[in-house]
Design a protein around this motif. Sequence first.
Motif, short mmCIF file in Angstrom:
data_model
loop_
_atom_site.label_atom_id
_atom_site.label_comp_id
_atom_site.label_asym_id
_atom_site.label_seq_id
_atom_site.Cartn_x
_atom_site.Cartn_y
_atom_site.Cartn_z
N PHE A 112 -11.89 -0.60 -7.83
CA PHE A 112 -12.24 -1.86 -7.02
C PHE A 112 -13.74 -1.82 -6.55
O PHE A 112 -14.41 -1.00 -6.58
CB PHE A 112 -11.52 -1.90 -5.64
CG PHE A 112 -9.92 -1.72 -5.73
CD1 PHE A 112 -9.23 -2.64 -6.34
CD2 PHE A 112 -9.32 -0.70 -5.57
CE1 PHE A 112 -7.95 -2.83 -6.68
CE2 PHE A 112 -7.86 -0.59 -5.97
CZ PHE A 112 -7.24 -1.67 -6.15
N ARG A 113 -14.19 -3.12 -6.70
CA ARG A 113 -15.55 -3.49 -6.14
C ARG A 113 -15.61 -3.18 -4.58
O ARG A 113 -16.47 -2.61 -3.98
CB ARG A 113 -15.98 -4.77 -6.25
CG ARG A 113 -16.72 -5.05 -7.71
CD ARG A 113 -17.18 -6.58 -7.84
NE ARG A 113 -17.65 -6.78 -9.16
CZ ARG A 113 -18.02 -8.13 -9.29
NH1 ARG A 113 -17.89 -8.84 -8.78
NH2 ARG A 113 -18.29 -8.26 -10.83
N ALA A 114 -14.57 -3.49 -3.88
CA ALA A 114 -14.11 -3.38 -2.42
C ALA A 114 -12.78 -3.36 -2.19
O ALA A 114 -11.79 -3.97 -3.07
CB ALA A 114 -14.67 -4.78 -1.90
N PHE A 115 -12.46 -2.47 -1.22
CA PHE A 115 -11.04 -2.47 -0.72
C PHE A 115 -11.08 -2.34 0.65
O PHE A 115 -11.59 -1.69 1.49
CB PHE A 115 -10.57 -1.17 -1.20
CG PHE A 115 -9.14 -0.74 -0.70
CD1 PHE A 115 -8.27 -1.14 -1.49
CD2 PHE A 115 -8.92 -0.27 0.39
CE1 PHE A 115 -6.65 -0.82 -1.25
CE2 PHE A 115 -7.56 -0.08 0.95
CZ PHE A 115 -6.37 -0.30 0.05
N VAL A 116 -10.50 -3.74 1.43
CA VAL A 116 -10.79 -3.80 2.82
C VAL A 116 -9.72 -3.00 3.43
O VAL A 116 -8.50 -3.29 3.24
CB VAL A 116 -10.60 -5.31 2.99
CG1 VAL A 116 -10.72 -5.63 4.32
CG2 VAL A 116 -11.52 -6.37 2.21
N PRO A 117 -10.11 -2.13 4.26
CA PRO A 117 -9.29 -1.09 4.90
C PRO A 117 -8.35 -1.81 5.83
O PRO A 117 -7.32 -1.23 6.63
CB PRO A 117 -10.04 0.09 5.36
CG PRO A 117 -11.54 -0.57 5.71
CD PRO A 117 -11.47 -2.19 4.67
N VAL A 118 -8.83 -3.28 6.82
CA VAL A 118 -8.03 -3.77 7.62
C VAL A 118 -6.94 -4.69 6.97
O VAL A 118 -7.23 -5.68 6.19
CB VAL A 118 -8.86 -4.72 8.53
CG1 VAL A 118 -8.06 -5.19 9.74
CG2 VAL A 118 -9.89 -3.98 9.17
N PRO A 119 -5.49 -4.27 7.09
CA PRO A 119 -4.49 -4.85 6.37
C PRO A 119 -4.25 -6.39 6.57
O PRO A 119 -4.79 -6.92 7.80
CB PRO A 119 -3.44 -4.14 6.84
CG PRO A 119 -3.66 -3.51 7.82
CD PRO A 119 -5.13 -3.33 7.93
N GLU A 120 -4.10 -7.01 5.82
CA GLU A 120 -3.83 -8.63 5.96
C GLU A 120 -2.41 -8.76 6.53
O GLU A 120 -2.16 -9.82 7.40
CB GLU A 120 -3.70 -9.33 4.40
CG GLU A 120 -4.89 -9.03 3.93
CD GLU A 120 -6.04 -10.34 4.24
OE1 GLU A 120 -5.57 -11.23 4.62
OE2 GLU A 120 -7.11 -10.04 4.26
N ALA A 121 -1.47 -7.74 6.46
CA ALA A 121 -0.25 -7.76 6.80
C ALA A 121 0.16 -6.34 7.03
O ALA A 121 -0.09 -5.28 6.46
CB ALA A 121 0.79 -8.50 6.14
N SER A 122 0.98 -5.93 8.22
CA SER A 122 1.47 -4.69 8.71
C SER A 122 2.94 -4.70 9.05
O SER A 122 3.02 -5.10 10.07
CB SER A 122 0.33 -4.14 9.60
OG SER A 122 0.95 -2.85 9.91
N GLY A 123 3.62 -4.35 8.20
CA GLY A 123 5.07 -4.15 8.45
C GLY A 123 5.51 -2.90 8.73
O GLY A 123 4.74 -1.91 8.27
N SER A 124 6.96 -2.46 9.00
CA SER A 124 7.35 -1.03 9.17
C SER A 124 7.46 -0.53 7.78
O SER A 124 7.44 0.75 7.94
CB SER A 124 8.78 -1.18 9.72
OG SER A 124 9.64 -1.99 8.98
#
Length: 430
Positions: A112-124
């Motif tokens: 990856f050029r970039a991997f955004v560590p803040v999730p777009e969605a966070s489930g169980s």
Amino acid sequence: MPLLALGGRLTYLGVVLAVTALRLAGCWLVVVARRRRGEFPDAAWVIGVQQIYRAGPTAVKVAQLLSTRLDLLPARVCQALSTLHDDAPPMPVDVARRLAADRLGQPLEALFRAFVPVPEASGSIACVYRAELLDGTVVAVKVRRPGIGATIAADLRLFRFGASMIANTRLMRGLPTHAAVAQLSAAIADQLDFTREAAALTSVADAVDEFAEVRVPRPHPRLADPARTGAGVLVMEFVPGLVRRTPADLGAPVAARAVESSLDAVYKMLFVDGLVHCDLHPGNLYFFPDGSVCVVDAGFVVALPPAAQRAFTEFFFRMGTGNEARCADLVLSTVELPEGFDDAGFRRELGALVRSVTGSRADQFELLDFSVRLFDIQRRFGLYADPQFVFPLLGLLVLEGAIREYHPTADFQGLALPHLMRAMFAPTPR
């Protein structure tokens, strides 16, 4: 999960259950003291929902699935359980990056050029991250939480044990408890299987490919191979703009077009392809300002056997034409008849139900009301349909709940008719 850990989990769930009982007892004393006993059921469900969250992800998943099971539970109970949302705190950034790299089999910088560590969605069960490949393609990376498989497996063992203890009690007698528990357990376990989900995403995307206004993110052709999905990471197309838009945000004409596009695609999937997306709640179905639609998360997609697909398709078709006798035949073909079954009484009541909806105007027909009445008739006559017949109806109910506010007068029966005709009169494969 080691025996010690299983014992600890059992102890924790026991504490949650004890606290629930104490809170319910306290609530009962308060309403009695205030002479407001009628308020107890609603207050009890609020307490119950709060305690389900405390019991953990498996309890939330079970409750969410039960919220759709109008064939097993009263509508009021299902409505209370439907308020549960599968949200969870995101994984720590370093954990997410390490898991993604380990399961993809390469350092993130090599992919990856970039991997955004803040999730777009966070489930169980998993978190979904936005990333950019070296060639500039933006993808979504779904990473299963560490240890979640063992936790859910242990919880499901306890769930099955508890169900077996109460299966023959007066409260549960007559219900297909063991079968229902097996169905719920399988549905939850399937959501841990990213290889299965990748295949389901492809099947759903292929099924709706003819609808230009409906989009389903496909697994990445190279990075969603079985080795990686089996390890617990799924790389797929990234769809921007997945936000919950209200009917006011869209405007009535756009909202109506989006609803009709959704129904068109779902009916084609169901009646023609035999695919049921059982989880089309608002978090998995998104409408865009141009009237287009995106369907995500294929963790709970059921492929119907041909016989079940045919039976449900014909039932829906015969219901619309008022053929009550054939509707009764189709329902009875999916069940085991109890001893002393009142065939004439069942046919009489089902016939009255079918007559009540045949020829209804679009704004008069409500699938929820029809389903509640159908399942009530079945329960009163001691019938519990095969899940392969029930799942399509439940899938449509979840969809109706998600879209009814956007287009209250949508013609559910009329929009189904072209796909019903296509399925009913298609040549039978040799």
